[in-house]
Every structure is written in structure tokens, then in C-alpha cells.
Enzyme design. Structure first.
Site, PDB file in Angstrom:
ATOM      1  N   LYS A   9       6.739  51.567  67.244  1.00  0.00           N
ATOM      2  CA  LYS A   9       6.048  52.556  68.084  1.00  0.00           C
ATOM      3  C   LYS A   9       6.064  52.042  69.538  1.00  0.00           C
ATOM      4  O   LYS A   9       7.025  51.400  69.931  1.00  0.00           O
ATOM      5  CB  LYS A   9       4.633  52.817  67.549  1.00  0.00           C
ATOM      6  CG  LYS A   9       4.662  53.094  66.037  1.00  0.00           C
ATOM      7  CD  LYS A   9       3.395  53.651  65.488  1.00  0.00           C
ATOM      8  CE  LYS A   9       3.587  53.860  63.982  1.00  0.00           C
ATOM      9  NZ  LYS A   9       2.503  54.596  63.359  1.00  0.00           N
ATOM     10  N   GLU A 154       6.380  60.247  54.665  1.00  0.00           N
ATOM     11  CA  GLU A 154       5.206  59.666  55.313  1.00  0.00           C
ATOM     12  C   GLU A 154       4.056  60.669  55.276  1.00  0.00           C
ATOM     13  O   GLU A 154       4.037  61.620  56.069  1.00  0.00           O
ATOM     14  CB  GLU A 154       5.521  59.286  56.760  1.00  0.00           C
ATOM     15  CG  GLU A 154       6.573  58.196  56.866  1.00  0.00           C
ATOM     16  CD  GLU A 154       6.383  57.338  58.114  1.00  0.00           C
ATOM     17  OE1 GLU A 154       6.304  56.116  57.977  1.00  0.00           O
ATOM     18  OE2 GLU A 154       6.295  57.901  59.216  1.00  0.00           O
ATOM     19  N   SER A 196       0.747  52.940  56.055  1.00  0.00           N
ATOM     20  CA  SER A 196      -0.161  51.869  55.643  1.00  0.00           C
ATOM     21  C   SER A 196       0.443  50.925  54.599  1.00  0.00           C
ATOM     22  O   SER A 196      -0.259  50.458  53.703  1.00  0.00           O
ATOM     23  CB  SER A 196      -1.490  52.459  55.154  1.00  0.00           C
ATOM     24  OG  SER A 196      -2.122  53.174  56.207  1.00  0.00           O
TER      25      SER A 196
HETATM   26  P1  PGA Z   1       1.651  52.370  59.558  1.00  0.00           P
HETATM   27  O1  PGA Z   1       2.725  53.341  60.267  1.00  0.00           O
HETATM   28  O2  PGA Z   1       2.421  51.441  58.664  1.00  0.00           O
HETATM   29  O3  PGA Z   1       0.996  51.639  60.702  1.00  0.00           O
HETATM   30  O4  PGA Z   1       0.729  53.244  58.801  1.00  0.00           O
HETATM   31  C1  PGA Z   1       3.801  53.849  59.534  1.00  0.00           C
HETATM   32  C2  PGA Z   1       4.662  54.728  60.419  1.00  0.00           C
HETATM   33  O5  PGA Z   1       4.106  55.390  61.313  1.00  0.00           O
HETATM   34  O6  PGA Z   1       5.880  54.779  60.247  1.00  0.00           O
END
Ligand code: PGA
Length: 234
Positions: A9, A154, A196
């Protein structure tokens, strides 16, 4: 063999990426490792490391007056092999629809990149009993004709929330995606789970049928968090 992809991100630094790539060189695994840092950190260094690099977004256009956008050819020129398209945060903050996502995935494929196409339901859609409809239409509407892709399921309500669906819910979602891809003639497409994923749930999640790997956000930023996910499965 699983695919373990990290989505940084809007986090990280060039030094952190160098550290991560070096750390991944020493991991005892056959799994495919991918790191998707912000655009300015994409570099040809991917070619000298075991982990591949990917971008987090791509323009649907080849070139021209699209300020702030980056083309698939530009991404491919950095040595990156993958690009995430249609991530929940792109849909939420940039209004990306399935049509936009399909166009971006097609541009990625045309430039030789493998798009990691994200599909999944919001909390409101889940509460309305629309999870399966959203997943199936996401796959049908986001995957362009021709070319290899990766799907990432997701559940959008679970991203960054420390929440995951139940094992049965993940199994049902991945089974539906596998069957949908089969009817589209691309049944061998890998399907990742994301939201997560941590060192303490990765092995369990990747033992579910049709879970071919994971897309990891928060737990992909530091080698100490990310490597246990990679080594939790053969
Ligand atoms: P997260 O994000 O593992 O922090 O939940 C997953 C993603 O957005 O691909």
C-alpha cells in the site's frame, strides 16, 4: 507451491524494500514470493533477487495526458512482473468499477504483466446476502479475454480489520471462483485469499481447497512478519 504476495500500500522506503528483497533471498521455500511496493520504489533490482516485484495499480491507457497515472509498459520496464488491479482501496477511494478493472487488467496483460485481480464483497453486501453474487460477477466482469491472470478473493470488510471469514466461508468463496473460472475456460488460474492474513493463520487458510496463496497487506511490511507466512506452507 503457493503464491505469497505482499501489498505494501502507501508504506515503505527504498531501504526497507532493499532489506526485504535481501531477506527473502535467504528464505528456504519453493513458494513464489512477490512484493508490491509504491511506484517510486519499483526498480530493476527485482531481476537480481528471488522475490518478484509488482505494482499496486496501472492505467488502462497506453500513454498520453493522464496526469499521475502510470502505464503497464512503464511498469514492465522496471522489471516488475505483476500488478494488483481492482484492490478494495482503489474501488473505495478512486471509484474503480469492474469495467475499469477489466480494462486495467487487459492493459497489464498486453504489456506482459500478470494482473492480480481483486474481487470481494463489502460489509453492506455481505449483510445483504450478496457475497456470492458479488464474487461471481466480479470474476466474470473483471477478467479480460486471453492472457494469464491471478485472482485474489479479498472480503473487503476484513481488510486491515484483524477479521477473517470462517474456514467454510473462505472455502465456499474459493470454490465458487474456481467453478466460475472453469466455465470461462481458465480453470488453472491461481486464486489467492487476502485480508488479515498473519503468521498465525496463514497455514490454516492455505490448507483450504482452491486457496493457492495469499495476498498480504500489513503483515508484509517487515521480514519478521512476512517470512513466517511464506514458510508456513511448502
Ligand atoms: P491486510 O490487507 O492483510 O492488511 O488485511 C490485505 C490487502 O489489502 O491486500
Amino acid at each position: 507451491m503457493k503464491i505469497i504476495a505482499g501489498n505494501w500500500k502507501m508504506n515503505g522506503t527504498p531501504a526497507a524494500l532493499r532489506d526485504m528483497m535481501a531477506a527473502l533471498d535467504n528464505v528456504d521455500t519453493e513458494n513464489v514470493m512477490i512484493i508490491c511496493p509504491p511506484f517510486p520504489m519499483l526498480c530493476t533490482c527485482g531481476a537480481t533477487h528471488r522475490a518478484a516485484l509488482g505494482a499496486q495499480d496501472v492505467s488502462a491507457h497506453d500513454h498520453g495526458a493522464y496526469t499521475g497515472d502510470v502505464s503497464a509498459a512503464m511498469i514492465a520496464d522496471t522489471g516488475a512482473k505483476y500488478v494488483i488491479v481492482g484492490h478494495s482501496e482503489r474501488r473505495q477511494y478512486h471509484g474503480e468499477t469492474n469495467d475499469v478493472v477489466r480494462a486495467k487488467a487487459a492493459a497489464a496483460i498486453a504489456a506482459g504483466l500478470t494482473p492480480i485481480i481483486c474481487v470481494g464483497e463489502t460489509m453492506a453486501e455481505r449483510d445483504a446476502g450478496q457475497t456470492m453474487t458479488i464474487i461471481e460477477s466480479g470474476v466474470r466482469e473483471c477478467v479480460p479475454d486471453g492472457g494469464a491472470v491471478i485472482i485474489a478473493y479479498e472480503p473487503r470488510w476484513a481488510i486491515g480489520a484483524g477479521l477473517t471469514p470462517t474456514r467454510d466461508e473462505i472455502a465456499a468463496a474459493h470454490d465458487l471462483i474456481a467453478r466460475t473460472l472453469d466455465t470461462m475456460g481458465i480453470g488453472t488460474t491461481p486464486i489467492l485469499y487476502g485480508a488479515s492474513v498473519k503468521g498465525n493463520n496463514a497455514a490454516e487458510i492455505m490448507s483450504i481447497p482452491h486457496v493457492d496463496g495469499v495476498l498480504v497487506g500489513g503483515a508484509s511490511l517487515k521480514p519478521d512478519d512476512f517470512i513466517p507466512i511464506i514458510t508456513s506452507v511448502k
